[in-house]
Design a protein around this motif. Structure first.
Motif, PDB file in Angstrom:
ATOM      1  N   ALA A  56       0.804  -1.226   0.000  1.00 56.03           N
ATOM      2  CA  ALA A  56       0.000   0.000   0.000  1.00 56.03           C
ATOM      3  C   ALA A  56       0.838   1.277   0.000  1.00 56.03           C
ATOM      4  CB  ALA A  56      -0.941  -0.002   1.206  1.00 56.03           C
ATOM      5  N   GLY A  57       2.162   1.158  -0.012  1.00 55.23           N
ATOM      6  CA  GLY A  57       3.021   2.340  -0.047  1.00 55.23           C
ATOM      7  C   GLY A  57       3.063   3.111   1.258  1.00 55.23           C
ATOM      8  N   LEU A  58       2.711   2.471   2.358  1.00 53.76           N
ATOM      9  CA  LEU A  58       2.612   3.159   3.635  1.00 53.76           C
ATOM     10  C   LEU A  58       3.954   3.289   4.351  1.00 53.76           C
ATOM     11  CD1 LEU A  58      -0.688   1.555   4.926  1.00 53.76           C
ATOM     12  CD2 LEU A  58      -0.373   3.690   3.665  1.00 53.76           C
ATOM     13  N   VAL A  59       4.133   4.424   4.982  1.00 50.06           N
ATOM     14  CA  VAL A  59       5.335   4.737   5.750  1.00 50.06           C
ATOM     15  C   VAL A  59       4.869   5.158   7.140  1.00 50.06           C
ATOM     16  CG1 VAL A  59       7.356   6.226   5.887  1.00 50.06           C
ATOM     17  CG2 VAL A  59       6.486   5.523   3.652  1.00 50.06           C
ATOM     18  N   GLY A  60       5.499   4.609   8.166  1.00 50.65           N
ATOM     19  CA  GLY A  60       5.094   4.969   9.518  1.00 50.65           C
ATOM     20  C   GLY A  60       5.884   4.221  10.572  1.00 50.65           C
ATOM     21  N   VAL A  61       5.301   4.127  11.752  1.00 49.10           N
ATOM     22  CA  VAL A  61       5.930   3.460  12.890  1.00 49.10           C
ATOM     23  C   VAL A  61       5.058   2.275  13.300  1.00 49.10           C
ATOM     24  CG1 VAL A  61       6.711   3.719  15.276  1.00 49.10           C
ATOM     25  CG2 VAL A  61       6.942   5.621  13.682  1.00 49.10           C
ATOM     26  N   THR A  62       5.688   1.117  13.455  1.00 44.87           N
ATOM     27  CA  THR A  62       4.975  -0.114  13.783  1.00 44.87           C
ATOM     28  C   THR A  62       5.307  -0.563  15.197  1.00 44.87           C
ATOM     29  OG1 THR A  62       5.092  -0.736  11.464  1.00 44.87           O
ATOM     30  CG2 THR A  62       4.541  -2.484  13.010  1.00 44.87           C
ATOM     31  N   ALA A  63       4.286  -0.958  15.945  1.00 45.44           N
ATOM     32  CA  ALA A  63       4.485  -1.454  17.307  1.00 45.44           C
ATOM     33  C   ALA A  63       5.306  -2.735  17.283  1.00 45.44           C
ATOM     34  CB  ALA A  63       3.134  -1.715  17.970  1.00 45.44           C
ATOM     35  N   LYS A  64       6.135  -2.913  18.303  1.00 43.93           N
ATOM     36  CA  LYS A  64       6.947  -4.128  18.400  1.00 43.93           C
ATOM     37  C   LYS A  64       6.140  -5.316  18.905  1.00 43.93           C
ATOM     38  CE  LYS A  64      11.500  -2.150  19.024  1.00 43.93           C
ATOM     39  NZ  LYS A  64      12.698  -2.118  19.874  1.00 43.93           N
ATOM     40  N   ARG A  65       5.023  -5.033  19.569  1.00 41.87           N
ATOM     41  CA  ARG A  65       4.198  -6.108  20.130  1.00 41.87           C
ATOM     42  C   ARG A  65       2.929  -6.260  19.297  1.00 41.87           C
ATOM     43  NH1 ARG A  65       3.214  -5.737  26.286  1.00 41.87           N
ATOM     44  NH2 ARG A  65       5.375  -6.374  26.196  1.00 41.87           N
ATOM     45  N   ALA A  66       2.576  -7.504  19.004  1.00 38.01           N
ATOM     46  CA  ALA A  66       1.363  -7.773  18.232  1.00 38.01           C
ATOM     47  C   ALA A  66       0.121  -7.473  19.062  1.00 38.01           C
ATOM     48  CB  ALA A  66       1.333  -9.223  17.773  1.00 38.01           C
ATOM     49  N   LEU A  67      -0.890  -7.007  18.388  1.00 40.91           N
ATOM     50  CA  LEU A  67      -2.194  -6.735  18.986  1.00 40.91           C
ATOM     51  C   LEU A  67      -2.913  -8.046  19.275  1.00 40.91           C
ATOM     52  CD1 LEU A  67      -4.498  -4.656  19.527  1.00 40.91           C
ATOM     53  CD2 LEU A  67      -5.041  -4.812  17.106  1.00 40.91           C
ATOM     54  N   GLY A  68      -2.667  -9.032  18.446  1.00 41.55           N
ATOM     55  CA  GLY A  68      -3.305 -10.343  18.528  1.00 41.55           C
ATOM     56  C   GLY A  68      -3.062 -11.056  17.218  1.00 41.55           C
ATOM     57  N   SER A  69      -3.831 -12.096  16.946  1.00 41.27           N
ATOM     58  CA  SER A  69      -3.643 -12.831  15.694  1.00 41.27           C
ATOM     59  C   SER A  69      -4.975 -13.369  15.195  1.00 41.27           C
ATOM     60  CB  SER A  69      -2.648 -13.977  15.892  1.00 41.27           C
ATOM     61  OG  SER A  69      -3.153 -14.911  16.821  1.00 41.27           O
ATOM     62  N   PHE A  70      -4.964 -13.770  13.927  1.00 44.82           N
ATOM     63  CA  PHE A  70      -6.141 -14.401  13.335  1.00 44.82           C
ATOM     64  C   PHE A  70      -5.677 -15.508  12.407  1.00 44.82           C
ATOM     65  CE2 PHE A  70      -5.116 -11.089  10.286  1.00 44.82           C
ATOM     66  CZ  PHE A  70      -5.425 -11.618   9.037  1.00 44.82           C
ATOM     67  N   LYS A  71      -6.575 -16.442  12.150  1.00 43.87           N
ATOM     68  CA  LYS A  71      -6.270 -17.559  11.257  1.00 43.87           C
ATOM     69  C   LYS A  71      -6.691 -17.182   9.838  1.00 43.87           C
ATOM     70  CE  LYS A  71      -5.258 -20.812  14.392  1.00 43.87           C
ATOM     71  NZ  LYS A  71      -4.109 -20.294  15.113  1.00 43.87           N
ATOM     72  N   HIS A  72      -5.890 -17.641   8.880  1.00 44.29           N
ATOM     73  CA  HIS A  72      -6.133 -17.332   7.467  1.00 44.29           C
ATOM     74  C   HIS A  72      -5.754 -18.568   6.668  1.00 44.29           C
ATOM     75  CE1 HIS A  72      -5.647 -15.395   3.573  1.00 44.29           C
ATOM     76  NE2 HIS A  72      -4.373 -15.660   3.574  1.00 44.29           N
ATOM     77  N   ARG A  73      -6.615 -18.972   5.743  1.00 41.97           N
ATOM     78  CA  ARG A  73      -6.297 -20.132   4.892  1.00 41.97           C
ATOM     79  C   ARG A  73      -5.725 -19.619   3.590  1.00 41.97           C
ATOM     80  NH1 ARG A  73      -7.311 -25.403   5.979  1.00 41.97           N
ATOM     81  NH2 ARG A  73      -8.238 -25.739   3.961  1.00 41.97           N
ATOM     82  N   LYS A  74      -4.559 -20.141   3.247  1.00 43.77           N
ATOM     83  CA  LYS A  74      -3.868 -19.712   2.036  1.00 43.77           C
ATOM     84  C   LYS A  74      -3.749 -20.906   1.103  1.00 43.77           C
ATOM     85  CE  LYS A  74       0.196 -17.287   0.568  1.00 43.77           C
ATOM     86  NZ  LYS A  74       0.940 -16.116   0.942  1.00 43.77           N
ATOM     87  N   ARG A  75      -3.998 -20.640  -0.146  1.00 43.02           N
ATOM     88  CA  ARG A  75      -3.937 -21.706  -1.146  1.00 43.02           C
ATOM     89  C   ARG A  75      -2.690 -21.533  -2.004  1.00 43.02           C
ATOM     90  NH1 ARG A  75      -8.989 -23.655  -4.398  1.00 43.02           N
ATOM     91  NH2 ARG A  75      -8.028 -25.250  -5.667  1.00 43.02           N
ATOM     92  N   GLY A  77      -1.337 -23.642  -5.186  1.00 45.73           N
ATOM     93  CA  GLY A  77      -1.597 -24.777  -6.067  1.00 45.73           C
ATOM     94  C   GLY A  77      -2.796 -25.553  -5.557  1.00 45.73           C
ATOM     95  N   ASP A  78      -2.618 -26.856  -5.370  1.00 39.40           N
ATOM     96  CA  ASP A  78      -3.695 -27.703  -4.850  1.00 39.40           C
ATOM     97  C   ASP A  78      -3.718 -27.746  -3.325  1.00 39.40           C
ATOM     98  OD1 ASP A  78      -4.407 -28.299  -7.423  1.00 39.40           O
ATOM     99  OD2 ASP A  78      -3.297 -30.189  -7.498  1.00 39.40           O
ATOM    100  N   ARG A  79      -2.691 -27.204  -2.699  1.00 35.80           N
ATOM    101  CA  ARG A  79      -2.577 -27.266  -1.239  1.00 35.80           C
ATOM    102  C   ARG A  79      -3.189 -26.046  -0.573  1.00 35.80           C
ATOM    103  NH1 ARG A  79       3.560 -27.851  -0.454  1.00 35.80           N
ATOM    104  NH2 ARG A  79       2.972 -26.492   1.254  1.00 35.80           N
ATOM    105  N   LYS A  80      -3.820 -26.295   0.565  1.00 34.95           N
ATOM    106  CA  LYS A  80      -4.324 -25.208   1.403  1.00 34.95           C
ATOM    107  C   LYS A  80      -3.603 -25.298   2.734  1.00 34.95           C
ATOM    108  CE  LYS A  80      -8.951 -24.500  -0.390  1.00 34.95           C
ATOM    109  NZ  LYS A  80     -10.372 -24.504  -0.091  1.00 34.95           N
ATOM    110  N   ARG A  81      -3.145 -24.146   3.229  1.00 32.86           N
ATOM    111  CA  ARG A  81      -2.457 -24.103   4.510  1.00 32.86           C
ATOM    112  C   ARG A  81      -3.159 -23.119   5.416  1.00 32.86           C
ATOM    113  NH1 ARG A  81       3.931 -23.797   3.730  1.00 32.86           N
ATOM    114  NH2 ARG A  81       3.843 -24.876   5.696  1.00 32.86           N
ATOM    115  N   THR A  82      -3.173 -23.452   6.697  1.00 30.66           N
ATOM    116  CA  THR A  82      -3.718 -22.526   7.682  1.00 30.66           C
ATOM    117  C   THR A  82      -2.571 -21.688   8.210  1.00 30.66           C
ATOM    118  OG1 THR A  82      -5.476 -24.048   8.288  1.00 30.66           O
ATOM    119  CG2 THR A  82      -4.934 -22.323   9.880  1.00 30.66           C
ATOM    120  N   MET A  83      -2.724 -20.381   8.093  1.00 32.21           N
ATOM    121  CA  MET A  83      -1.705 -19.449   8.545  1.00 32.21           C
ATOM    122  C   MET A  83      -2.174 -18.788   9.839  1.00 32.21           C
ATOM    123  SD  MET A  83       0.071 -19.931   5.869  1.00 32.21           S
ATOM    124  CE  MET A  83       1.336 -18.760   5.533  1.00 32.21           C
ATOM    125  N   ASN A  84      -1.248 -18.586  10.765  1.00 35.99           N
ATOM    126  CA  ASN A  84      -1.532 -17.819  11.970  1.00 35.99           C
ATOM    127  C   ASN A  84      -0.920 -16.439  11.743  1.00 35.99           C
ATOM    128  OD1 ASN A  84      -2.515 -17.459  14.627  1.00 35.99           O
ATOM    129  ND2 ASN A  84      -0.426 -17.638  15.378  1.00 35.99           N
TER     130      ASN A  84
END
Length: 157
Positions: A56-75, A77-84
């Protein structure tokens, strides 16, 4: 457990009004946040910041600690992986005129409430809502001691 990814939750705070940036995914065009896979010798919050720049071309300051997480399924080819996906708040200072994935995605600034309606992933919706409530309640930004990572516009790989 699945593979890890790191995401930025880009935000601005003007006159006490919190806005977050959402971008579309390339494959399905769903609204989400900039995210990517870990990079060698790069800390997670810095990876999130670099993804925000690349997508997105964004410039700024990022926190060192994560706010939390979510699960995401990524495909792949024929494989699907669950990403944290760990999400790091990123206070945006500006947007470049050019970035690596310009023209490949749409991007919008919205209120956290609107973001909650647009985002596909329920866990991400909850993270955005929690971030908004935390920011409103404390009237301070969750970047701790201000020692987050600053992404400079001169970034190049």
């Amino acid at each position: 457990m699945g593979k890890k990814q790191f995401a930025a939750l880009p935000f601005t705070l003007n006159n006490s009004e919190l806005r977050v940036m959402l971008i579309t995914t390339r494959r399905k065009g769903r609204w989400s946040v900039p995210k990517g896979s870990p990079m060698r010798k790069t800390e997670p919050h810095h990876t999130a910041a670099l993804e925000a720049y690349e997508e997105a071309g964004l410039v700024g300051v990022t926190a060192k600690r994560a706010l939390g997480s979510f699960k995401h399924r990524k495909r792949k080819g024929d494989r699907k992986r669950t990403m944290n996906v760990a999400v790091f708040p990123m206070r945006v200072h500006g947007q470049e005129r050019w970035w690596p994935e310009k023209g490949e995605r749409e991007a919008i600034w919205v209120s956290p409430k609107t973001a909650g309606r647009l985002v596909h992933k329920a866990q991400l919706r909850r993270l955005i809502a929690r971030f908004a409530a935390q920011t409103e309640k404390t009237a301070s930004l969750p970047l701790g001691d201000g020692l987050g990572t600053r992404v400079l516009s001169s970034y190049s790989r």
